[in-house]
Motif scaffolding. Structure first.
Motif, PDB file in Angstrom:
ATOM      1  N   LEU A  22       8.477  12.150   6.504  1.00 39.20           N
ATOM      2  CA  LEU A  22       8.504  12.119   7.970  1.00 39.20           C
ATOM      3  C   LEU A  22       8.268  10.695   8.473  1.00 39.20           C
ATOM      4  N   GLY A  23       9.257  10.122   9.170  1.00 38.03           N
ATOM      5  CA  GLY A  23       9.180   8.724   9.618  1.00 38.03           C
ATOM      6  C   GLY A  23       9.634   7.814   8.503  1.00 38.03           C
ATOM      7  N   THR A  24      10.882   7.966   8.086  1.00 34.67           N
ATOM      8  CA  THR A  24      11.328   7.325   6.835  1.00 34.67           C
ATOM      9  C   THR A  24      11.623   5.839   6.984  1.00 34.67           C
ATOM     10  N   GLY A  36      13.730   4.054   4.534  1.00 31.81           N
ATOM     11  CA  GLY A  36      13.935   5.014   3.446  1.00 31.81           C
ATOM     12  C   GLY A  36      13.076   4.708   2.234  1.00 31.81           C
ATOM     13  N   ALA A  37      12.157   3.760   2.368  1.00 32.29           N
ATOM     14  CA  ALA A  37      11.407   3.269   1.199  1.00 32.29           C
ATOM     15  C   ALA A  37      10.766   4.403   0.385  1.00 32.29           C
ATOM     16  N   ILE A  38       9.977   5.248   1.050  1.00 35.48           N
ATOM     17  CA  ILE A  38       9.245   6.287   0.315  1.00 35.48           C
ATOM     18  C   ILE A  38      10.238   7.317  -0.262  1.00 35.48           C
ATOM     19  N   GLU A  55       0.832  -1.218   0.000  1.00 30.17           N
ATOM     20  CA  GLU A  55       0.000   0.000   0.000  1.00 30.17           C
ATOM     21  C   GLU A  55       0.863   1.263   0.000  1.00 30.17           C
ATOM     22  N   THR A  56       2.070   1.131   0.566  1.00 28.33           N
ATOM     23  CA  THR A  56       2.965   2.289   0.591  1.00 28.33           C
ATOM     24  C   THR A  56       3.496   2.582  -0.820  1.00 28.33           C
ATOM     25  N   GLU A  57       3.556   1.555  -1.663  1.00 26.64           N
ATOM     26  CA  GLU A  57       3.925   1.805  -3.064  1.00 26.64           C
ATOM     27  C   GLU A  57       2.874   2.716  -3.719  1.00 26.64           C
ATOM     28  N   ARG A  98      17.968  13.044  11.902  1.00 22.73           N
ATOM     29  CA  ARG A  98      17.319  12.514  13.105  1.00 22.73           C
ATOM     30  C   ARG A  98      16.434  13.617  13.664  1.00 22.73           C
ATOM     31  N   GLY A  99      15.156  13.320  13.838  1.00 19.44           N
ATOM     32  CA  GLY A  99      14.251  14.349  14.311  1.00 19.44           C
ATOM     33  C   GLY A  99      12.884  13.777  14.610  1.00 19.44           C
ATOM     34  N   ASP A 100      11.982  14.673  14.974  1.00 19.78           N
ATOM     35  CA  ASP A 100      10.655  14.257  15.411  1.00 19.78           C
ATOM     36  C   ASP A 100       9.606  14.685  14.400  1.00 19.78           C
ATOM     37  N   LEU A 101       8.575  13.859  14.277  1.00 17.98           N
ATOM     38  CA  LEU A 101       7.462  14.161  13.360  1.00 17.98           C
ATOM     39  C   LEU A 101       6.845  15.525  13.649  1.00 17.98           C
ATOM     40  N   GLY A 102       6.913  15.917  14.903  1.00 18.94           N
ATOM     41  CA  GLY A 102       6.190  17.111  15.319  1.00 18.94           C
ATOM     42  C   GLY A 102       7.039  18.365  15.352  1.00 18.94           C
ATOM     43  N   LYS A 124       7.814  -1.526  17.682  1.00 22.53           N
ATOM     44  CA  LYS A 124       6.564  -0.895  18.164  1.00 22.53           C
ATOM     45  C   LYS A 124       6.552   0.597  17.801  1.00 22.53           C
ATOM     46  N   ILE A 125       7.725   1.214  17.860  1.00 15.37           N
ATOM     47  CA  ILE A 125       7.805   2.660  17.553  1.00 15.37           C
ATOM     48  C   ILE A 125       7.368   2.937  16.114  1.00 15.37           C
ATOM     49  N   ALA A 126       7.478   1.918  15.241  1.00 14.47           N
ATOM     50  CA  ALA A 126       7.070   2.094  13.844  1.00 14.47           C
ATOM     51  C   ALA A 126       5.593   1.780  13.647  1.00 14.47           C
ATOM     52  N   PRO A 175       3.017   7.466   9.070  1.00 18.59           N
ATOM     53  CA  PRO A 175       3.365   7.480  10.499  1.00 18.59           C
ATOM     54  C   PRO A 175       2.817   6.223  11.194  1.00 18.59           C
ATOM     55  N   PRO A 176       3.303   5.927  12.393  1.00 15.38           N
ATOM     56  CA  PRO A 176       2.720   4.814  13.134  1.00 15.38           C
ATOM     57  C   PRO A 176       1.235   5.102  13.372  1.00 15.38           C
ATOM     58  N   TYR A 177       0.360   4.140  13.018  1.00 17.97           N
ATOM     59  CA  TYR A 177      -1.075   4.430  13.181  1.00 17.97           C
ATOM     60  C   TYR A 177      -1.893   3.262  13.723  1.00 17.97           C
ATOM     61  N   VAL A 194      13.308  12.043   7.542  1.00 16.97           N
ATOM     62  CA  VAL A 194      13.448  12.223   8.990  1.00 16.97           C
ATOM     63  C   VAL A 194      12.978  10.966   9.725  1.00 16.97           C
ATOM     64  N   ASP A 195      13.691  10.579  10.756  1.00 14.30           N
ATOM     65  CA  ASP A 195      13.219   9.527  11.655  1.00 14.30           C
ATOM     66  C   ASP A 195      13.797   9.795  13.037  1.00 14.30           C
ATOM     67  N   SER A 196      13.073   9.318  14.058  1.00 19.64           N
ATOM     68  CA  SER A 196      13.563   9.502  15.427  1.00 19.64           C
ATOM     69  C   SER A 196      14.582   8.434  15.808  1.00 19.64           C
TER      70      SER A 196
HETATM   71  C1  LIG Z   1       5.104   3.096   9.856  1.00 23.80           C
HETATM   72  S1  LIG Z   1       6.863   3.323   9.892  1.00 23.80           S
HETATM   73  C2  LIG Z   1       7.093   3.891   8.203  1.00 23.80           C
HETATM   74  C3  LIG Z   1       8.423   3.542   7.641  1.00 23.80           C
HETATM   75  C4  LIG Z   1       8.560   3.829   6.137  1.00 23.80           C
HETATM   76  N1  LIG Z   1       8.292   5.237   5.860  1.00 23.80           N
HETATM   77  C5  LIG Z   1       7.614   2.966   5.331  1.00 23.80           C
HETATM   78  O1  LIG Z   1       6.595   3.492   4.874  1.00 23.80           O
HETATM   79  O2  LIG Z   1       7.881   1.773   5.150  1.00 23.80           O
HETATM   80  C6  LIG Z   1       6.976   4.809  10.862  1.00 23.80           C
HETATM   81  C7  LIG Z   1       8.374   5.347  11.110  1.00 23.80           C
HETATM   82  O3  LIG Z   1       8.247   6.516  11.926  1.00 23.80           O
HETATM   83  C8  LIG Z   1       9.279   6.550  12.891  1.00 23.80           C
HETATM   84  N2  LIG Z   1       8.768   7.327  14.032  1.00 23.80           N
HETATM   85  C9  LIG Z   1       7.895   6.946  14.994  1.00 23.80           C
HETATM   86  N3  LIG Z   1       7.650   7.950  15.852  1.00 23.80           N
HETATM   87  C10 LIG Z   1       8.384   8.998  15.410  1.00 23.80           C
HETATM   88  C11 LIG Z   1       8.551  10.349  15.862  1.00 23.80           C
HETATM   89  N4  LIG Z   1       7.884  10.824  16.922  1.00 23.80           N
HETATM   90  N5  LIG Z   1       9.377  11.154  15.166  1.00 23.80           N
HETATM   91  C12 LIG Z   1      10.065  10.701  14.073  1.00 23.80           C
HETATM   92  N6  LIG Z   1       9.935   9.443  13.595  1.00 23.80           N
HETATM   93  C13 LIG Z   1       9.107   8.606  14.256  1.00 23.80           C
HETATM   94  C14 LIG Z   1       9.560   5.103  13.213  1.00 23.80           C
HETATM   95  O4  LIG Z   1      10.877   4.930  13.699  1.00 23.80           O
HETATM   96  C15 LIG Z   1       9.325   4.432  11.848  1.00 23.80           C
HETATM   97  O5  LIG Z   1      10.531   4.305  11.139  1.00 23.80           O
END
Ligand SMILES: C[S@@+](CC[C@H](N)C(=O)[O-])C[C@H]1O[C@@H](n2cnc3c(N)ncnc32)[C@H](O)[C@@H]1O
Length: 279
Positions: A120-122, A125-127, A97-99, A170-174, A210-212, A189-191, A143-145
């Motif tokens: 954001l949340g790479t 690096g796929a996307i 689905e990410t494709e 290295r950074g935060d989504l927000g 879990k963070i992903a 993003p993680p959902y 960007v990824d944390s």
């Molecule tokens: C669902 S994965 C997506 C990975 C990739 N973009 C993909 O589509 O296959 C979400 C990514 O967001 C990162 N992530 C989670 N919380 C984050 C935050 N607060 N700030 C930055 N990155 C975060 C995770 O480390 C993970 O790599």
């Protein structure tokens, strides 16, 4: 002594007994990896006997997969659009689905010769890498944390020859990158809601970071970040969970985005939400 036909049959049976959802394809890929042959070559030489080393390698791969470790982690690589990405337990396995998310990004970027893109949340690096490899003028900030994810994304960028057009941060989504402006912000993003994790397949629930996976309200956070970073006319593209598209589209409207659109993945499920930042 086992030949390829026998090894394939035995591997398939072990995976079936372990409850692996696609035992035949997985058996072909694992056997192919163990003996260094493509799936089709396996069938061209059914009586070729495995060496002791190949048999040991196969057993180790199958044991891992039978414990429901994701196939991509066991193989160490995974296809995503035209790329072969190195994948391990530091990152989410890229999904089909990410494709489709990348399809929407490329459609939105088509008219721009040198677009600036923020992923954001790479993760692997796929996307980011798919966009850079399929749009020759795109400059992408990814960007990824997580340090581990960024290290792997860097390896993937180097292998794809794209380090000159990808910045890994290295950074935060927000948190906005000060000063930078983008034509497109994309995020998967993680959902998965915390209460839903237990109902997922073991490959996801027990192995992927879990963070992903787990997050609630992060589409809003990404939307807020994007609203501060997009150029006028720029776009946001978000991957969402199965039942989340209408809610995420409403959040983007509330944040001031316009022209909301929901797209389906190849299975017909509404998994992509996009909108434009007009001001
Ligand atoms: C669902 S994965 C997506 C990975 C990739 N973009 C993909 O589509 O296959 C979400 C990514 O967001 C990162 N992530 C989670 N919380 C984050 C935050 N607060 N700030 C930055 N990155 C975060 C995770 O480390 C993970 O790599």
């Amino acid at each position: 002594m086992t030949d390829l036909r026998g090894a394939l049959r035995a591997t398939r049976r072990r995976l079936e007994e372990a409850g692996v959802p696609s035992p035949r394809v997985d058996a072909e890929l694992l056997l192919g990896a163990a003996v260094g042959l493509s799936r089709t070559r396996l069938y061209a030489e059914p009586q070729r006997v495995l060496s002791a080393e190949e048999a040991r390698r196969l057993d180790s791969l199958v044991t891992r997969r039978a414990s429901r470790e994701p196939l991509a982690y066991v193989l160490g690589e995974w296809g995503f659009r035209g790329l072969t990405l190195k994948i391990d337990a530091r990152v989410l396995v890229p999904r089909p689905e990410t494709e489709c998310v990348v399809d929407r990004c490329l459609a939105l970027l088509r008219a721009l010769p040198r677009p600036d893109v923020l992923d954001l949340g790479t993760g692997s690096g796929a996307i980011a890498l798919a966009i850079a490899s399929e749009h020759p003028g795109a400059q992408v900030v990814a960007v990824d944390s997580e340090r581990g994810a960024l290290a792997l994304a860097r390896e993937n960028a180097a292998a794809a020859g794209l380090l000159d057009r990808i910045s890994l941060v290295r950074g935060d989504l927000g948190r906005a990158a000060p000063g930078a402006r983008f034509d497109l912000v994309v995020s998967n993003p993680p959902y998965v809601r915390p209460g839903e994790l237990g109902s997922l397949e073991p490959e996801v629930r027990d192995w992927e970071p879990k963070i992903a996976l787990v997050g609630d309200g992060l589409h809003r956070l990404v939307g807020e970040t994007a609203s501060a970073l997009l150029r006028p006319g720029g776009s946001i593209v978000l991957e969402v969970g199965d039942d989340q598209a209408p809610g995420v589209a409403a959040v983007l409207t509330e944040l001031g985005f316009a022209g909301g659109r929901i797209s389906a993945d190849l299975g017909g499920r509404d998994r992509i939400v996009e909108a434009q930042w007009l001001t």
